[in-house]
Structures are given as structure tokens and as C-alpha cells.
Design a protein around this motif. Structure first.
Motif, PDB file in Angstrom:
ATOM      1  N   ASP A  72       0.874  -1.167   0.000  1.00 18.72           N
ATOM      2  CA  ASP A  72       0.000   0.000   0.000  1.00 18.72           C
ATOM      3  C   ASP A  72       0.908   1.213   0.000  1.00 18.72           C
ATOM      4  OD1 ASP A  72      -1.740   2.076   0.508  1.00 18.72           O
ATOM      5  OD2 ASP A  72      -2.926   0.966   1.955  1.00 18.72           O
ATOM      6  N   ASN A  73       1.062   1.808  -1.149  1.00 20.66           N
ATOM      7  CA  ASN A  73       1.977   2.943  -1.264  1.00 20.66           C
ATOM      8  C   ASN A  73       1.479   4.187  -0.527  1.00 20.66           C
ATOM      9  OD1 ASN A  73       3.787   1.421  -2.724  1.00 20.66           O
ATOM     10  ND2 ASN A  73       3.166   2.224  -4.719  1.00 20.66           N
ATOM     11  N   THR A  74       0.194   4.243  -0.228  1.00 18.31           N
ATOM     12  CA  THR A  74      -0.321   5.376   0.543  1.00 18.31           C
ATOM     13  C   THR A  74       0.044   5.243   2.017  1.00 18.31           C
ATOM     14  OG1 THR A  74      -2.463   4.354   1.044  1.00 18.31           O
ATOM     15  CG2 THR A  74      -2.270   5.548  -1.044  1.00 18.31           C
ATOM     16  N   LYS A  75       0.361   4.023   2.428  1.00 13.88           N
ATOM     17  CA  LYS A  75       0.736   3.781   3.825  1.00 13.88           C
ATOM     18  C   LYS A  75       2.212   3.406   3.976  1.00 13.88           C
ATOM     19  CE  LYS A  75      -3.881   2.230   5.189  1.00 13.88           C
ATOM     20  NZ  LYS A  75      -4.685   1.131   5.785  1.00 13.88           N
ATOM     21  N   ASN A  76       2.949   3.447   2.873  1.00 18.55           N
ATOM     22  CA  ASN A  76       4.379   3.095   2.913  1.00 18.55           C
ATOM     23  C   ASN A  76       4.593   1.718   3.541  1.00 18.55           C
ATOM     24  OD1 ASN A  76       4.867   5.596   1.839  1.00 18.55           O
ATOM     25  ND2 ASN A  76       6.318   6.250   3.421  1.00 18.55           N
ATOM     26  N   THR A  77       3.746   0.785   3.180  1.00 18.63           N
ATOM     27  CA  THR A  77       3.774  -0.518   3.834  1.00 18.63           C
ATOM     28  C   THR A  77       3.714  -1.654   2.818  1.00 18.63           C
ATOM     29  OG1 THR A  77       2.637   0.397   5.764  1.00 18.63           O
ATOM     30  CG2 THR A  77       2.666  -1.984   5.566  1.00 18.63           C
ATOM     31  N   VAL A  78       4.502  -2.670   3.075  1.00 20.76           N
ATOM     32  CA  VAL A  78       4.440  -3.908   2.313  1.00 20.76           C
ATOM     33  C   VAL A  78       4.045  -5.021   3.277  1.00 20.76           C
ATOM     34  CG1 VAL A  78       6.917  -4.379   2.602  1.00 20.76           C
ATOM     35  CG2 VAL A  78       5.655  -5.436   0.716  1.00 20.76           C
ATOM     36  N   TYR A  79       3.240  -5.946   2.783  1.00 16.92           N
ATOM     37  CA  TYR A  79       2.710  -7.021   3.606  1.00 16.92           C
ATOM     38  C   TYR A  79       3.129  -8.376   3.047  1.00 16.92           C
ATOM     39  CZ  TYR A  79      -0.483  -3.223   4.907  1.00 16.92           C
ATOM     40  OH  TYR A  79      -1.004  -2.035   5.314  1.00 16.92           O
TER      41      TYR A  79
END
Length: 121
Positions: A72-79
Motif C-alpha cells: 500500500d503505497n499510501t501507507k508506505n507498507t508492504v505485507y
């Protein structure tokens, strides 16, 4: 970019876990992201990667069909969603950021601190 991984834990075989990796800084979307793991006494190995926009993913054979990487590039997160976990998935999982995505690896430039996943039989 600095990476902070979380979500590891102790689970039983067949259970699920979701790892998260939050990146600081504004350049997250410019990086290919991925996950590696290292079991005791072994070398670090590639698990999965995802392209900048999320449209291209890659997995090592042993996790195909069980693990799913997303970002999620809006949250700067990879899962990393891990289902049907097996004892052989036990390892420290590291997130990584790089510029190039290759089949079976990525050119990691930045590493997170690792999160421990333990799967009991």
C-alpha cells in the motif's frame, strides 16, 4: 528509506500470519520491495518481491500458493500474508527495498530488522 518489520510470532502448523513492513521517508513507491528469510544455520533466502506499483509479484517455489505479497503505497507498507504455515517456514523474516526485481531475488539496498516466525508442528 528505513524499514520496520512486524507481525511475527509463534503459531501452529496450518495457521496464518501477516507480516508488515513500514518504510519511513517519501520514496517508498520508488522501491521494489521484498521479503527474505533466514532459518538457524542457513543462509538468507529470497521469499517474495513486488514491483513498485504492485502489479508484478514473484515467489520462491516453496511458498507459492500459500504466501501473498502486497503493498500500500499510501501507507508506505508492504505485507506478506502467510497461510498454511509449515514448520519449515520457521525463520527470521526480513523486508528489503531495492531498485531491481529479478526472478527469484531483488537487489536489496535497505533491510529491515527482521521479525521472527516460529511454526510448531
Amino acid at each position: 528509506v528505513q524499514l520496520q518489520a512486524s507481525g511475527g510470532g509463534l503459531v501452529q502448523a496450518g495457521d496464518s500470519l501477516r507480516l508488515s513492513c513500514v518504510a519511513s521517508g517519501r520514496a517508498f513507491s520508488t522501491y521494489v520491495m521484498g521479503w527474505f528469510r533466514q532459518a538457524p544455520g542457513t543462509e538468507r533466502e529470497f521469499v517474495s518481491s513486488i514491483s513498485r506499483g504492485g502489479g508484478i509479484t514473484d515467489y520462491t517455489d516453496s511458498v507459492k500458493g500459500r504466501f501473498t505479497i502486497s503493498r500500500d503505497n499510501t501507507k508506505n507498507t508492504v505485507y506478506l500474508q502467510m497461510n498454511s504455515l509449515k514448520p519449515e517456514d520457521t525463520a527470521i523474516y526480513y523486508c528489503a527495498a531495492g531498485q531491481y526485481q529479478y526472478r527469484g531475488t531483488l537487489s536489496a539496498e535497505r533491510w529491515g530488522q527482521g521479525t521472527l516466525v516460529t511454526v510448531s508442528s
